[in-house]
Write a protein that holds these residues in place. Structure first.
Motif, mmCIF file in Angstrom:
data_model
loop_
_atom_site.group_PDB
_atom_site.id
_atom_site.type_symbol
_atom_site.label_atom_id
_atom_site.label_comp_id
_atom_site.label_asym_id
_atom_site.label_seq_id
_atom_site.Cartn_x
_atom_site.Cartn_y
_atom_site.Cartn_z
ATOM 1 N N VAL A 141 -67.788 3.473 -17.643
ATOM 2 C CA VAL A 141 -68.938 2.631 -17.301
ATOM 3 C C VAL A 141 -69.839 2.495 -18.518
ATOM 4 O O VAL A 141 -70.066 3.471 -19.237
ATOM 5 N N LYS A 142 -70.328 1.283 -18.770
ATOM 6 C CA LYS A 142 -71.259 1.041 -19.884
ATOM 7 C C LYS A 142 -72.597 0.568 -19.339
ATOM 8 O O LYS A 142 -72.636 -0.230 -18.392
ATOM 9 N N GLN A 143 -73.638 1.016 -19.970
ATOM 10 C CA GLN A 143 -74.961 0.439 -19.696
ATOM 11 C C GLN A 143 -75.193 -0.658 -20.732
ATOM 12 O O GLN A 143 -74.985 -0.426 -21.930
ATOM 13 N N VAL A 144 -75.593 -1.871 -20.269
ATOM 14 C CA VAL A 144 -75.782 -2.988 -21.199
ATOM 15 C C VAL A 144 -77.202 -3.544 -21.088
ATOM 16 O O VAL A 144 -77.898 -3.306 -20.104
ATOM 17 N N ASP A 145 -77.607 -4.314 -22.104
ATOM 18 C CA ASP A 145 -78.919 -4.970 -22.032
ATOM 19 C C ASP A 145 -78.761 -6.360 -21.409
ATOM 20 O O ASP A 145 -77.654 -6.745 -20.993
ATOM 21 N N ALA A 146 -79.851 -7.131 -21.358
ATOM 22 C CA ALA A 146 -79.834 -8.439 -20.699
ATOM 23 C C ALA A 146 -78.828 -9.385 -21.337
ATOM 24 O O ALA A 146 -78.313 -10.301 -20.689
ATOM 25 N N ALA A 147 -78.522 -9.173 -22.625
ATOM 26 C CA ALA A 147 -77.573 -10.048 -23.323
ATOM 27 C C ALA A 147 -76.136 -9.534 -23.204
ATOM 28 O O ALA A 147 -75.211 -10.121 -23.774
ATOM 29 N N GLY A 148 -75.953 -8.428 -22.489
ATOM 30 C CA GLY A 148 -74.600 -7.894 -22.314
ATOM 31 C C GLY A 148 -74.160 -6.983 -23.449
ATOM 32 O O GLY A 148 -72.995 -6.589 -23.514
#
Ligand code: CTP
Ligand code: MG
Length: 229
Positions: A141-148
């Motif tokens: 699982v990855k945590q991403v920002d609004a831009a992915g």
């Protein structure tokens, strides 16, 4: 038996796209909701079941369950799942004022094995105020920002997938819902916000949630596996 079960089933099933509420979609001849209620009653530890149905479908849902020989009260659900659970909880605790354990299940997780349901109830009766069935994560699982763009990679070993039914000491769940805002997808999350510990028991792959047509195909396979076992 002082356990009541609440089954929020008032959603529209938009992602499934059947044009009828998801709880009423048939899987091998019976509505998803009927499978879910039958599973709760089969576990042997549930005294009373309360279903929250779409307001326009309360009567048809009650008839569907009665025709299937499944005793349950049906109440009108609300605009979101939190509201549906709140309404069904109020009804359940009026119908069974001495209820000690409340299970909150999803009509969409119709094939949770009875052993998982029993394990959740046993853990609450043993003293845990809140109990959820969980499975380890198979995927990274990855945590991403609004831009992915990736921000972080949480340690998978410490992550769990959450299933239902979730089980609660009746007073704790009542307190959590009294403090809750409008919208929460996870009942145990409301209890966490009170600072109350949430325990876990092993879940089961069959407790998968039917959200999309792909999931429905998996559910058909699960049910045929259960039927031959
Ligand atoms: N639910 C409910 N009342 C609502 C919305 C949802 O009781 N107003 C229930 C659903 O019937 C389901 C469970 O909450 O059993 C989980 O919701 P979800 O899987 O999102 O079901 P739907 O809302 O029906 O599906 P969709 O979001 O695709 O429309
Ligand atoms: Mg929904």
């Amino acid at each position: 038996m002082n356990t009541v079960a609440i089954v929020p089933a008032a959603g529209r099933g938009e992602r499934l796209g059947f044009g009828v509420p998801k709880a009423l979609v048939p899987v091998r001849g019976s509505a998803l909701l009927a499978h879910a209620v039958r599973g709760l009653l089969t576990a042997g530890c549930v005294r009373h079941v309360v279903v929250a149905a779409p307001p326009a479908e309360v009567e048809s849902t009650a008839k569907l369950l009665a025709d299937a020989g499944l005793p349950a009260d049906v109440v009108p659900g609300g605009a979101d799942r939190t509201d549906s659970v709140r309404r069904a909880l109020r009804h359940a605790l009026t119908a069974v004022p001495d209820a000690r354990v409340v299970l909150v299940h999803d009509a969409a997780r119709a094939f949770t094995p009875p052993q998982v349901i029993q394990a959740v109830v046993d853990a609450v009766l043993a003293g845990a105020p809140a109990v959820i069935p969980v499975l380890p994560m198979a995927d990274t699982v990855k945590q991403v920002d609004a831009a992915g763009v990736v921000l972080a990679t949480p340690d998978r070993a410490a992550l769990r997938i959450v299933q239902t039914p979730q089980g609660f000491d009746a007073a704790t769940l009542t307190r959590a819902y009294a403090a809750a805002g409008d919208s929460a997808t996870d009942d145990a999350g409301l209890v966490e916000k009170l600072g109350v510990p949430v325990a876990t028991v092993p879940g089961h792959p069959y407790a998968m949630k039917v959200t999309t047509p792909f999931d429905l195909a998996i559910a058909e396979a699960v049910l045929s596996a259960v039927e031959v076992s």
